[in-house]
Design a protein around this motif. Structure first.
Motif, PDB file in Angstrom:
ATOM      1  N   THR A   1       0.933  -1.159  -0.041  1.00 15.89           N
ATOM      2  CA  THR A   1      -0.055  -0.056   0.069  1.00 15.89           C
ATOM      3  C   THR A   1       1.001   1.297  -0.099  1.00 15.89           C
ATOM      4  O   THR A   1       1.937   1.267   0.727  1.00 15.89           O
TER       5      THR A   1
ATOM      6  N   LEU B   1      -8.152  -2.294   3.237  1.00 13.41           N
ATOM      7  CA  LEU B   1      -6.855  -1.613   2.583  1.00 13.41           C
ATOM      8  C   LEU B   1      -7.185  -0.224   1.877  1.00 13.41           C
ATOM      9  O   LEU B   1      -8.254   0.135   1.494  1.00 13.41           O
TER      10      LEU B   1
ATOM     11  N   SER C   1      -3.344   0.581  -3.190  1.00 14.42           N
ATOM     12  CA  SER C   1      -2.805  -0.950  -2.944  1.00 14.42           C
ATOM     13  C   SER C   1      -2.388  -1.816  -4.111  1.00 14.42           C
ATOM     14  O   SER C   1      -3.622  -1.802  -5.009  1.00 14.42           O
TER      15      SER C   1
END
Length: 234
Positions: free
Chosen positions: A204, A224, A228
């Protein structure tokens, strides 16, 4: 008066040192710096990358808001407004540098602006400056060689069409999935089925000071960030 020139500057995946010498030079030369701006006023990712190179007191900073929506009418209105704001500076003979993370011609906000400007103001000279993309940054940070010899490589957005994702994986030696955050659990299920979890890596905000390199067993159910990348190397 001569129309100013519009530059689409790729400023890399996150580390300010990964912008090119040419992009740096254009940042110094252009009197107007345009950048995507968040609604709440916080700096965009691209803006933060180039912040170290810009003295706002010496530049005209043009923040442009692009709403995160799939409503085509709302998006079209926002893009047309942005194009006209930029053109107002170009019409004064001022060069404008529009900064975008990664490369301006690959999944970039600049692509929409480029099309609009060519249609509405074909008199505007436009130049793009290539930048290092997140998939390059991810491969290097992870120490994974994406291709050698006759290897086949794919770089695609991850979607919820798992059959399509399966075909991409099966027909390539290495795959970089962007926009993987929304389908991370489904992708993990597929990769587990294909016995490829050990060959899967996720990073990320690669190369930035907020970079996170995830362990595979930490990913399921993880929240996330949009920025990413998933790298699968068979």
């Amino acid at each position: 008066m001569t129309i100013g020139k519009l530059y689409g500057l790729g400023v890399g995946p996150g580390d300010p040192e990964l912008i090119t010498v040419k992009a740096f030079r254009k940042l110094q030369e252009c009197p107007v710096i345009a950048y995507p701006k968040k609604l709440r006023g916080s700096k965009s990712y691209a803006h933060r990358i180039v912040d170290v190179y810009i003295n706002p007191a010496e530049k005209e900073m043009l923040g442009l808001v692009f709403p995160m929506t799939k409503d085509e009418e709302v998006l079209r209105a926002a893009w047309e407004k942005a194009a006209e704001e930029i053109y107002s500076f170009l019409a004064e003979g001022k060069d404008v540098a529009f900064v975008t993370e990664g490369d301006p011609m690959l999944f970039s906000t600049f692509i929409h602006l480029l099309g609009l400007m060519k249609t509405k103001h074909p008199d505007v000279p436009i130049e793009t400056v290539a930048g290092i993309s997140s998939f390059n940054g991810s491969a290097n940070r992870l120490g994974i060689a994406l291709a050698e010899g006759d290897d086949h490589v794919a770089m695609i957005p991850a979607t919820d069409n798992m059959e399509q994702m399966r075909q991409v994986i099966e027909h390539h030696d290495a795959i970089v999935f962007i926009k993987v955050a929304k389908v991370i659990d489904e992708m993990l299920d597929l990769l587990e089925e294909l016995d490829l979890l050990e060959k899967t890596h996720v990073v990320t905000k690669v190369t930035s000071d907020e970079e996170v390199i995830w362990k595979t067993d930490e990913l399921r159910g993880a929240d996330l960030n949009y920025l990413s990348c998933m790298v699968v190397r068979k």
